[in-house]
Structure formats: structure tokens, C-alpha cells
Write a protein that holds these residues in place. Sequence first.
Motif, mmCIF file in Angstrom:
data_model
loop_
_atom_site.group_PDB
_atom_site.id
_atom_site.type_symbol
_atom_site.label_atom_id
_atom_site.label_comp_id
_atom_site.label_asym_id
_atom_site.label_seq_id
_atom_site.Cartn_x
_atom_site.Cartn_y
_atom_site.Cartn_z
ATOM 1 N N UNK A 106 0.827 -1.206 0.000
ATOM 2 C CA UNK A 106 0.000 0.000 0.000
ATOM 3 C C UNK A 106 0.861 1.256 0.000
ATOM 4 N N UNK A 107 1.888 1.267 0.851
ATOM 5 C CA UNK A 107 2.737 2.450 0.972
ATOM 6 C C UNK A 107 3.467 2.725 -0.337
ATOM 7 N N UNK A 108 4.106 1.694 -0.891
ATOM 8 C CA UNK A 108 4.903 1.891 -2.095
ATOM 9 C C UNK A 108 4.039 2.106 -3.332
ATOM 10 N N UNK A 109 2.840 1.536 -3.333
ATOM 11 C CA UNK A 109 1.998 1.630 -4.516
ATOM 12 C C UNK A 109 1.159 2.888 -4.599
ATOM 13 N N UNK A 161 4.189 6.334 6.442
ATOM 14 C CA UNK A 161 3.570 7.126 5.380
ATOM 15 C C UNK A 161 4.508 8.284 5.055
ATOM 16 N N UNK A 162 4.971 8.419 3.829
ATOM 17 C CA UNK A 162 5.930 9.479 3.492
ATOM 18 C C UNK A 162 5.428 10.863 3.873
#
Length: 265
Positions: A106-109, A161-162
Amino acid sequence: MDAIEAAILAILQGLTEFLPISSSGHLVLLPAFLGWDDQGLAFDVAVHVGTLAAVLVYFRHELALMSRAWVRSLRGAGVDADARLAWAVLFSTIPAGLFGLLGKGLIEGYLRTPMVIAGTTIGFGILLWLADRYGRHRRDEHTLGWADLIFIGMAQALSLIPGTSRSGITITAGLMLGLERRAAARFSFLLSIPIILLAGGYLTYGLLGDPEPVQWGTLGLGALLSAGAAYVTIDLFIRFVERIGMLPFAIYRLLLGAVIIYVYA
């Protein structure tokens, strides 16, 4: 990467890893702003090693006491203040570790986008200021109970989360629980040790399957510069945080978020 790009990114990582302004957000945004290629997995490992070395050296005396006390507690010799602090750091790391494993896709996508970074930068910047403005500032890190540690641990999980900032969200959580600014910062920095180890281990695992040749000189430069910048940042932040508070960092986050929205909207 050339040496100048490596030096700039390494110093940026060292400066932002322990300030409440999001290192991941800066490392995503600066290359995008300047049109640089992605720095690559090996360089990410190198600068993580550098920041880890900085926090280990800075807190070497406390870590030695905590480690000995933790081992004694395992042997049934009781749990003193240093052992409690060691257990607190380990316990608070669990939520972020689990969330990192389960939420990686989820984070990377979906979450590594400029608008997400802008939203988290602004939103958590405001929350940081509110926690600092209305926190009681009466407790130290040795007074944290299990409920407090769960709260801080869940807050740290959000830092994946960035744009959130690991140090920023954990300091915010500590201030909300009534910690003094210095105590919140110290616990946040101690809490960084296992999470940087986990992140560095994960990155290293990914690096093992990377066919690209390793530029050892560039990686060594990155590790050295990130370590130096991180050490200076930790020292100055802990020395002066009681005087300056969190308002300058909150304002910086608001301005940075506004710039991101202006550029990418």
C-alpha cells in the motif's frame, strides 16, 4: 550518482532523520525537484548505516546501561529504570514493524506521491505544534507506562507514510502524553535505533538480489556524511529544544507543504 549529489543527499538524510520534518519526504522530493535519478537501494542502506552510527555513538553511555540492565532483567534480577526504558523501546517498535510488513504494498503503490507528502507534512506539522503548545511538559521518559508505549508505538507506525516524519510523530505523541520536550526527543531518538536497524536490514535484503555494481566510494561518502550531520543534529536539537520549542519546525512544515502543492497541483 556523482560525488556532489551523494554528498547533498547524505547530509540531507543526516539533518532530517532526527528533526521533526520528515527525512523520507525530503529524499523523495529533492531529486524530483532537481531532476536527479533515483539514488538507489545501496545508497539508502549506506545513509541509514550512517544515521544509525550517529545515534549509537551519541547515546553510547545510556545504551550501555540499558543493555546491561535489560540482560539482567532477562536473568530474573528485576527491572530497574534502565531495563524499563530498554523494554519500552523494544515494545514501542512492534507496531511499526508489523505495519511495515503488512502495509508495504500500500505504501509503495499509493502513498509515495507529492500530494500525500504535502498533506502529511502540513497535517502532522499542525498536530506537532498543538501537542507542543498544549502539552503539560512534566514527565520524563522513565515514567512511560504500557498504555503510553502502545500510543507512541502506534504513532510511530504512521511514520511509514511518506511526509509524516518518524521523529516528528513520536515527539508529538510524547508531548501529547505530557513529556518534557527534551524527554520526548530523547525517547524518540532511542526509539529510532531498532526501527533503523529493521529498515536497514530490509533494504540490505533487497540489495542482495540487485545485479547493479556497488560504488563503494560513493556509499562510504554517504555513510560518513550522513553520520556526521546526524550526530550534530541530535546534539543541537537536544540542547536547544526546550528553548526553541516546536513552532519553527511546524512553520517549516507548513511552508514546505505549500511549496509542494504549488509545484505539483
